[in-house]
Design a protein around this motif. Structure first.
Motif, mmCIF file in Angstrom:
data_model
loop_
_atom_site.group_PDB
_atom_site.id
_atom_site.type_symbol
_atom_site.label_atom_id
_atom_site.label_comp_id
_atom_site.label_asym_id
_atom_site.label_seq_id
_atom_site.Cartn_x
_atom_site.Cartn_y
_atom_site.Cartn_z
ATOM 1 N N ASP A 79 0.840 -1.204 0.000
ATOM 2 C CA ASP A 79 0.000 0.000 0.000
ATOM 3 C C ASP A 79 0.872 1.250 0.000
ATOM 4 O O ASP A 79 0.602 2.225 -0.725
ATOM 5 C CB ASP A 79 -0.901 0.024 1.236
ATOM 6 N N GLU A 80 1.911 1.241 0.823
ATOM 7 C CA GLU A 80 2.830 2.383 0.895
ATOM 8 C C GLU A 80 3.592 2.558 -0.417
ATOM 9 O O GLU A 80 3.858 3.689 -0.849
ATOM 10 C CB GLU A 80 3.810 2.190 2.051
ATOM 11 N N ALA A 81 3.957 1.450 -1.056
ATOM 12 C CA ALA A 81 4.677 1.533 -2.330
ATOM 13 C C ALA A 81 3.816 2.190 -3.401
ATOM 14 O O ALA A 81 4.301 3.015 -4.189
ATOM 15 C CB ALA A 81 5.098 0.133 -2.770
ATOM 16 N N VAL A 82 2.547 1.840 -3.434
ATOM 17 C CA VAL A 82 1.634 2.448 -4.412
ATOM 18 C C VAL A 82 1.513 3.944 -4.147
ATOM 19 O O VAL A 82 1.534 4.762 -5.093
ATOM 20 C CB VAL A 82 0.252 1.760 -4.349
ATOM 21 N N ALA A 83 1.413 4.334 -2.894
ATOM 22 C CA ALA A 83 1.307 5.754 -2.557
ATOM 23 C C ALA A 83 2.562 6.506 -2.956
ATOM 24 O O ALA A 83 2.492 7.636 -3.474
ATOM 25 C CB ALA A 83 1.046 5.915 -1.056
ATOM 26 N N LEU A 84 3.736 5.895 -2.743
ATOM 27 C CA LEU A 84 4.993 6.551 -3.113
ATOM 28 C C LEU A 84 5.101 6.694 -4.625
ATOM 29 O O LEU A 84 5.484 7.758 -5.132
ATOM 30 C CB LEU A 84 6.175 5.749 -2.565
ATOM 31 N N ALA A 85 4.759 5.650 -5.370
ATOM 32 C CA ALA A 85 4.810 5.729 -6.827
ATOM 33 C C ALA A 85 3.846 6.788 -7.355
ATOM 34 O O ALA A 85 4.169 7.551 -8.276
ATOM 35 C CB ALA A 85 4.486 4.365 -7.437
ATOM 36 N N SER A 86 2.654 6.867 -6.770
ATOM 37 C CA SER A 86 1.678 7.865 -7.195
ATOM 38 C C SER A 86 2.186 9.278 -6.936
ATOM 39 O O SER A 86 2.045 10.173 -7.792
ATOM 40 C CB SER A 86 0.357 7.634 -6.459
ATOM 41 N N ALA A 87 2.799 9.486 -5.776
ATOM 42 C CA ALA A 87 3.340 10.807 -5.456
ATOM 43 C C ALA A 87 4.446 11.199 -6.427
ATOM 44 O O ALA A 87 4.548 12.366 -6.847
ATOM 45 C CB ALA A 87 3.858 10.823 -4.022
ATOM 46 N N ARG A 88 5.271 10.246 -6.809
ATOM 47 C CA ARG A 88 6.346 10.534 -7.768
ATOM 48 C C ARG A 88 5.777 10.908 -9.134
ATOM 49 O O ARG A 88 6.254 11.832 -9.786
ATOM 50 C CB ARG A 88 7.279 9.327 -7.888
ATOM 51 N N ARG A 89 4.745 10.182 -9.569
ATOM 52 C CA ARG A 89 4.129 10.516 -10.852
ATOM 53 C C ARG A 89 3.523 11.914 -10.827
ATOM 54 O O ARG A 89 3.633 12.672 -11.806
ATOM 55 C CB ARG A 89 3.069 9.479 -11.205
ATOM 56 N N GLU A 90 2.882 12.256 -9.733
ATOM 57 C CA GLU A 90 2.264 13.577 -9.639
ATOM 58 C C GLU A 90 3.321 14.676 -9.692
ATOM 59 O O GLU A 90 3.108 15.715 -10.340
ATOM 60 C CB GLU A 90 1.466 13.683 -8.322
ATOM 61 N N ARG A 91 4.437 14.482 -9.026
ATOM 62 C CA ARG A 91 5.504 15.480 -9.075
ATOM 63 C C ARG A 91 6.063 15.617 -10.471
ATOM 64 O O ARG A 91 6.344 16.729 -10.924
ATOM 65 C CB ARG A 91 6.614 15.120 -8.087
ATOM 66 N N GLU A 92 6.241 14.479 -11.144
ATOM 67 C CA GLU A 92 6.753 14.537 -12.515
ATOM 68 C C GLU A 92 5.779 15.255 -13.436
ATOM 69 O O GLU A 92 6.177 16.002 -14.335
ATOM 70 C CB GLU A 92 7.037 13.139 -13.032
ATOM 71 N N ALA A 93 4.486 15.033 -13.226
ATOM 72 C CA ALA A 93 3.483 15.682 -14.072
ATOM 73 C C ALA A 93 3.479 17.186 -13.872
ATOM 74 O O ALA A 93 3.202 17.944 -14.824
ATOM 75 C CB ALA A 93 2.096 15.097 -13.767
ATOM 76 N N ARG A 94 3.793 17.625 -12.656
ATOM 77 C CA ARG A 94 3.818 19.060 -12.384
ATOM 78 C C ARG A 94 5.108 19.732 -12.850
ATOM 79 O O ARG A 94 5.151 20.945 -13.019
ATOM 80 C CB ARG A 94 3.647 19.314 -10.877
ATOM 81 N N ALA A 95 6.143 18.923 -13.039
ATOM 82 C CA ALA A 95 7.472 19.495 -13.375
ATOM 83 C C ALA A 95 7.490 20.030 -14.794
ATOM 84 O O ALA A 95 6.769 19.581 -15.670
ATOM 85 C CB ALA A 95 8.529 18.417 -13.193
#
Length: 260
Positions: free
Chosen positions: A244-260
């Motif tokens: 569950d934590e791994a999915v949350a971390l991957a999602s957060a990384r994708r969101e940051r990349e999308a904003r970059a």
């Protein structure tokens, strides 16, 4: 984007029938889990050699990679008792655990011997899961210096290809608690930087092991690319909680990349 990788080694805790029961329990617990549908999350299990086929039967359809706990530094030939990287690859094994502190301590494996195993694995298309970590508890900067030096020695002469580096401070393995988050972060950041500065290691990851369990990945965040679990994952619910934590971390990384 760097993947998030979470897995477990069973060491020699389970006999074959007990391992089969655990595989079934884990498969049931993870059926439909978001981690198995997330393209940026990798899940692996490392049983004993004799349990590899049983693990593959339980996990292949779920997309969970199966690894091996060791690999020969030699190619096919007159090496009694050895399992070659080529045979692992032929058997559907995707990762080989190399350089664990128990192998170094109990069997006298040197960095030169470990490097030969890394080279053999990469040559056969098997991803090395390279374990490194300081033996004695010390300050984080000193631990980072020692561990990065070991990483470089263990990769010396290896062909190009990604590796998964498991930072496992020996003093934290089997302890009641993992190493402090601040300590882990200093060392894993240095290991990541060393890999990023090494040509041919694109796609490599740095994960943490050593009494790792639920809650740790969330606290570490981007300072690691996942966790290498041990006895905590003998409870399938704990394994699922970490994913569950791994999915949350991957999602957060994708969101940051999308904003970059």
């Amino acid at each position: 984007m760097r993947h998030v990788s979470v897995g477990v080694s069973l060491k020699a805790y389970f006999g074959r029938s007990q391992a089969r029961a655990w595989f079934d329990e884990v498969a049931a617990a993870l059926l439909g889990h978001a981690a198995l549908r997330d393209p940026d999350v990798d899940v692996f299990v490392i049983p004993t050699y004799l349990q590899v086929d049983d693990a593959r039967r339980a996990f292949d359809d779920l997309g969970i990679a199966v690894g091996a706990q060791d690999v020969s530094p030699f190619g096919p030939g007159a090496h009694t008792g050895e399992i070659t990287a080529a045979e692992l690859a032929e058997s559907g094994v995707r990762l080989a655990e190399i350089g664990h502190s128990e192998r170094r301590r109990l069997f006298g494996e040197t960095d030169e011997f470990v490097a030969a195993k890394v080279a053999a694995s990469l040559s056969a298309g098997v991803t090395p899961l390279l374990c490194v970590g300081e033996a004695e508890q010390q300050d984080a900067a000193s631990a980072a210096t020692e561990t990065v030096a070991r990483l470089r020695a263990d990769l010396d002469g290896a062909p190009d290809g990604p590796v998964i580096v498991a930072y496992e401070p020996v003093w934290a393995i089997g302890a009641a608690e993992p190493a402090p988050v601040e300590h882990i972060a200093v060392v894993t950041r240095e290991l990541t930087a060393a890999l990023d500065d090494t040509p041919g290691r694109e796609g490599s990851l740095v994960i943490y092991g050593g009494s790792a369990g639920p809650g740790l990945l969330t606290r570490l965040g981007d300072d690691v690319d996942g966790l290498f679990l041990g006895r905590f994952a003998h409870d399938a619910a704990n394994f699922a909680a970490v994913l569950d934590e791994a999915v949350a971390l991957a999602s957060a990384r994708r969101e940051r990349e999308a904003r970059a």
